[in-house]
Design an enzyme around this catalytic site. Sequence first.
Site, PDB file in Angstrom:
ATOM      1  N   ASP A   1       0.823  -1.200   0.000  1.00 24.80           N
ATOM      2  CA  ASP A   1       0.000   0.000   0.000  1.00 24.80           C
ATOM      3  C   ASP A   1       0.867   1.264   0.000  1.00 24.80           C
ATOM      4  O   ASP A   1       1.934   1.301   0.625  1.00 24.80           O
ATOM      5  CB  ASP A   1      -0.889  -0.033   1.252  1.00 24.80           C
ATOM      6  CG  ASP A   1      -1.849   1.130   1.313  1.00 24.80           C
ATOM      7  OD1 ASP A   1      -2.573   1.350   0.331  1.00 24.80           O
ATOM      8  OD2 ASP A   1      -1.872   1.815   2.354  1.00 24.80           O
TER       9      ASP A   1
ATOM     10  N   GLU B   1       1.179  -0.444  -5.119  1.00 19.30           N
ATOM     11  CA  GLU B   1      -0.017   0.418  -5.173  1.00 19.30           C
ATOM     12  C   GLU B   1       0.467   1.823  -5.495  1.00 19.30           C
ATOM     13  O   GLU B   1       0.901   2.572  -4.614  1.00 19.30           O
ATOM     14  CB  GLU B   1      -0.763   0.358  -3.836  1.00 19.30           C
ATOM     15  CG  GLU B   1      -2.112   1.086  -3.847  1.00 19.30           C
ATOM     16  CD  GLU B   1      -1.998   2.542  -3.474  1.00 19.30           C
ATOM     17  OE1 GLU B   1      -2.084   3.395  -4.399  1.00 19.30           O
ATOM     18  OE2 GLU B   1      -1.824   2.851  -2.292  1.00 19.30           O
TER      19      GLU B   1
ATOM     20  N   ASP C   1     -11.252   1.351  -1.497  1.00 22.60           N
ATOM     21  CA  ASP C   1     -11.493   2.783  -1.297  1.00 22.60           C
ATOM     22  C   ASP C   1     -12.490   3.363  -2.288  1.00 22.60           C
ATOM     23  O   ASP C   1     -12.802   4.551  -2.212  1.00 22.60           O
ATOM     24  CB  ASP C   1     -10.176   3.569  -1.427  1.00 22.60           C
ATOM     25  CG  ASP C   1      -9.308   3.464  -0.185  1.00 22.60           C
ATOM     26  OD1 ASP C   1      -9.852   3.200   0.900  1.00 22.60           O
ATOM     27  OD2 ASP C   1      -8.084   3.655  -0.306  1.00 22.60           O
TER      28      ASP C   1
END
Length: 408
Positions: free
Chosen positions: A205, A252, A306
């Site tokens: 992430d 990411e 998200d």
Amino acid sequence: MMAVSRSSGVLLHITSLPGGRLGPDAFRFVDWLAAAGQSWWQVLPLGPPDRYRSPYKARSAFAASPALLGEPRAPVSQAEVLDFRERNGWWIADWERFAGRGAVADQVRFDREWAELRRYASDRGVSLVGDIAIYVAPDSADHRAHPELFQQGLVAGAPPDAFSASGQLWGNPLYDWPAMQRRRYRWWVQRLARTLDLFDLARIDHFRAFVAYWAVPAGARTARFGRWKRGPGRAVFDAAARELGALPLIAEDLGVITEPVERLRVELRLPGMSVLQFGFDRHDRHSPHRLENQQEDSVVYTGTHDHDTLRGWYESLPVTVRAEVDDALRTRGLLERQRWWGLIRLALASRARMAIMQAQDVQGLGSEARMNAPARASGNWRWQMRRGALTPALARRLRAATEEAGRV
């Protein structure tokens, strides 16, 4: 890119299974994935979440949440505890001091259940994809045990963007990268080792923070008052690769992505990410998210945790943008009455090596099934799938679309 054949999978966190935990529902989901021709099951971070249920603010970067256990009272032998302590000596004592009596036994139970699920999935051609939250939670077991590895007076966040005009104020402690360097990035090497013990592949992430990260003064009301600070670059990954070998990771790389961020990803030979929902900005024909610009060394998502569901996103679009989406589907012969299925087929048609769909999208669910709205502190991470929602008919339909795209 890593040695992955053209394939696809589904994103569904453990807490979104009908029972919200491991056990029979997890095995049934694997069976459904196999029937649907899917090669990957992606989950979110497995650590004990914060009081808002966010897995990205876990109380440990190493421990799994006991709430995920299918059999929380299963017997654990002293031999199993001793073996686990020996194999996980780097972090288990810190977690035990933080979590108290029974903490080690819970981790033994989790590793036992997870290993069984992973073997079951592997036998059916399904691999597991994890998610590494870049930061730890404030006052977490890691933060308490190793305060020397974290900065004082600054916290993590993201600058203003399409999600929020004031940015995102995460509040996580920031790493003291010079302190990490003096210790040869040992904490990160062990963290990656733990992750790769549990998963076949993992998404890291907020990859861009390894180049530069947004540092916000502690106590600031919004992230707007932050500034960029330089990250460690490839040093963390080089240290890990020396000990662990090849690192099967997905970068990411969403958000404010600069040329140095892209250069680091390419140097490390990590696939990046494209999000289908971002690919219809008529003002940005060069967007890496547009279908014609997506690269083979990437993973295309219909949406991530998200983002809104495909159906919710499509139904909320302005009429002009919705018409552009319809035109893109029509041009490729993918226009369907259920627009989310046309969009799933569009993602599967991408040249990206991997394609990942949200489970909500396969079911055609609306915005009520959204997992997380980043600008909202509470009310997230609660969506749970209804038992039986993923039917054999949906498996057949997804398999047909996957075969059509050459991903089975």
